[in-house]
Scaffold this motif. Structure first.
Motif, short mmCIF file in Angstrom:
data_model
loop_
_atom_site.label_atom_id
_atom_site.label_comp_id
_atom_site.label_asym_id
_atom_site.label_seq_id
_atom_site.Cartn_x
_atom_site.Cartn_y
_atom_site.Cartn_z
N TRP A 77 61.11 15.59 33.31
CA TRP A 77 61.21 17.10 33.19
C TRP A 77 61.12 17.66 34.66
N GLN A 78 60.22 16.98 35.63
CA GLN A 78 60.30 17.38 37.05
C GLN A 78 61.65 16.89 37.61
N ALA A 79 62.33 15.74 37.21
CA ALA A 79 63.78 15.40 37.63
C ALA A 79 64.74 16.44 37.19
N LEU A 80 64.53 16.85 35.97
CA LEU A 80 65.52 17.99 35.59
C LEU A 80 65.30 18.98 36.47
N LEU A 81 64.47 19.50 36.88
CA LEU A 81 64.08 20.63 37.63
C LEU A 81 64.91 20.62 38.92
N ALA A 82 65.07 19.41 39.35
CA ALA A 82 65.74 19.12 40.70
C ALA A 82 67.36 19.19 40.56
N ILE A 83 67.76 19.38 39.13
CA ILE A 83 69.41 19.21 39.10
C ILE A 83 69.81 20.78 39.70
N PRO A 84 70.59 20.89 40.68
CA PRO A 84 71.14 22.29 41.01
C PRO A 84 71.82 22.92 40.10
N TRP A 85 71.89 24.16 40.00
CA TRP A 85 72.73 25.12 39.09
C TRP A 85 74.04 24.69 39.15
N GLY A 86 74.74 24.72 37.96
CA GLY A 86 76.13 24.06 38.02
C GLY A 86 76.58 22.84 38.36
N GLU A 87 75.49 21.97 38.37
CA GLU A 87 75.81 20.46 38.58
C GLU A 87 75.22 19.84 37.26
N LYS A 88 75.76 18.55 37.07
CA LYS A 88 75.22 17.68 35.89
C LYS A 88 74.83 16.30 36.26
N ARG A 89 74.13 15.55 35.67
CA ARG A 89 73.62 14.32 35.85
C ARG A 89 73.78 13.63 34.58
N SER A 90 73.91 12.22 34.64
CA SER A 90 73.75 11.49 33.54
C SER A 90 72.10 11.01 33.28
N TYR A 91 71.89 10.44 32.07
CA TYR A 91 70.83 9.92 31.75
C TYR A 91 70.45 8.96 32.77
N SER A 92 71.27 7.74 33.08
CA SER A 92 71.17 6.70 34.04
C SER A 92 70.55 7.47 35.37
N ASP A 93 71.40 8.69 35.64
CA ASP A 93 71.10 9.14 36.89
C ASP A 93 69.65 9.64 36.99
N ILE A 94 69.21 10.43 36.04
CA ILE A 94 67.69 10.67 35.87
C ILE A 94 66.75 9.65 35.81
N ALA A 95 67.23 8.27 35.25
CA ALA A 95 66.26 7.18 35.09
C ALA A 95 66.14 6.86 36.50
N ALA A 96 67.15 6.74 37.33
CA ALA A 96 67.10 6.32 38.74
C ALA A 96 66.13 7.21 39.52
N ALA A 97 66.43 8.65 39.43
CA ALA A 97 65.62 9.45 40.17
C ALA A 97 64.13 9.48 39.98
N ILE A 98 63.89 8.86 38.87
CA ILE A 98 62.30 8.67 38.48
C ILE A 98 61.79 7.13 38.76
N GLY A 99 62.78 6.48 39.39
CA GLY A 99 62.44 5.23 39.83
C GLY A 99 62.36 4.28 38.63
N ASN A 100 63.07 4.30 37.58
CA ASN A 100 62.81 3.66 36.43
C ASN A 100 64.25 3.33 35.69
N PRO A 101 65.18 2.83 36.52
CA PRO A 101 66.55 2.78 36.26
C PRO A 101 67.01 2.22 34.86
N ARG A 102 66.10 1.41 34.21
CA ARG A 102 66.05 0.72 32.92
C ARG A 102 65.69 1.54 31.79
N ALA A 103 65.36 2.71 32.16
CA ALA A 103 64.67 3.65 30.96
C ALA A 103 65.58 4.74 30.51
N VAL A 104 66.90 4.39 30.42
CA VAL A 104 67.70 5.51 30.21
C VAL A 104 67.49 6.05 28.70
N ARG A 105 67.30 5.14 27.64
CA ARG A 105 66.90 5.81 26.47
C ARG A 105 65.75 6.38 26.28
#
Length: 152
Positions: A77-105
């Motif tokens: 949820w903290q990583a979601l708060l970092a997504i700027p207005w009008g931009e999108k991220r994938s689940y894998s982007d968020i997994a990488a942002a939290i330092g756990n790239p294999r945690a997509v699901r």
């Protein structure tokens, strides 16, 4: 003590819940419910900021938040708060942002359990191929929110 109010929005009625100190939940309601008068300064502030968001005058919320969740969910949820207005991220982007790239699901599951949608912008997370994927508020609401942020 949980306090709440109902806000009429372009996405349908929203039930906003707070503790004495922070926003704890926003629930999309599917049935029409009369709007209620906020019973606290925090609920008034939340309604004011959400209304400003819906008319395109606010692109970043400044509300105290207290979503209940596991430490992993909190990181997502903290990583979601970092997504700027009008931009999108994938689940894998968020997994990488939290330092756990294999945690997509697991990121997808945490995204789906976000208790404060719109303010914690889980609607900005889409599939790796650009498709709209599940949204607790329904894909129609997700599409509306994404369109709203790209039109303003």
């Amino acid at each position: 003590m949980v306090m709440h109010t109902i806000l009429t929005s372009p996405c349908g009625p929203l039930r906003i819940e707070t503790s004495a100190e922070a926003i704890t939940r926003i629930i999309f309601l599917d049935e029409p419910v009369p709007e209620t008068v906020p019973g606290s300064p925090l609920l008034t502030l939340a309604c004011d900021q959400l209304n400003a968001y819906f008319v395109g005058e606010l692109t970043r919320f400044s509300l105290p938040l207290a979503p209940a969740g596991t430490p992993f969910q909190q990181r997502v949820w903290q990583a979601l708060l970092a997504i700027p207005w009008g931009e999108k991220r994938s689940y894998s982007d968020i997994a990488a942002a939290i330092g756990n790239p294999r945690a997509v699901r697991a990121v997808g599951a945490a995204n789906g359990r976000n208790p404060i949608p719109i303010i914690i912008p889980c609607h900005r997370v889409i599939g790796a191929n650009g498709s709209l994927t599940g949204y607790a508020g329904g894909l129609t609401r997700k599409r509306w929110l994404l369109d709203h942020e790209t039109k303003v």
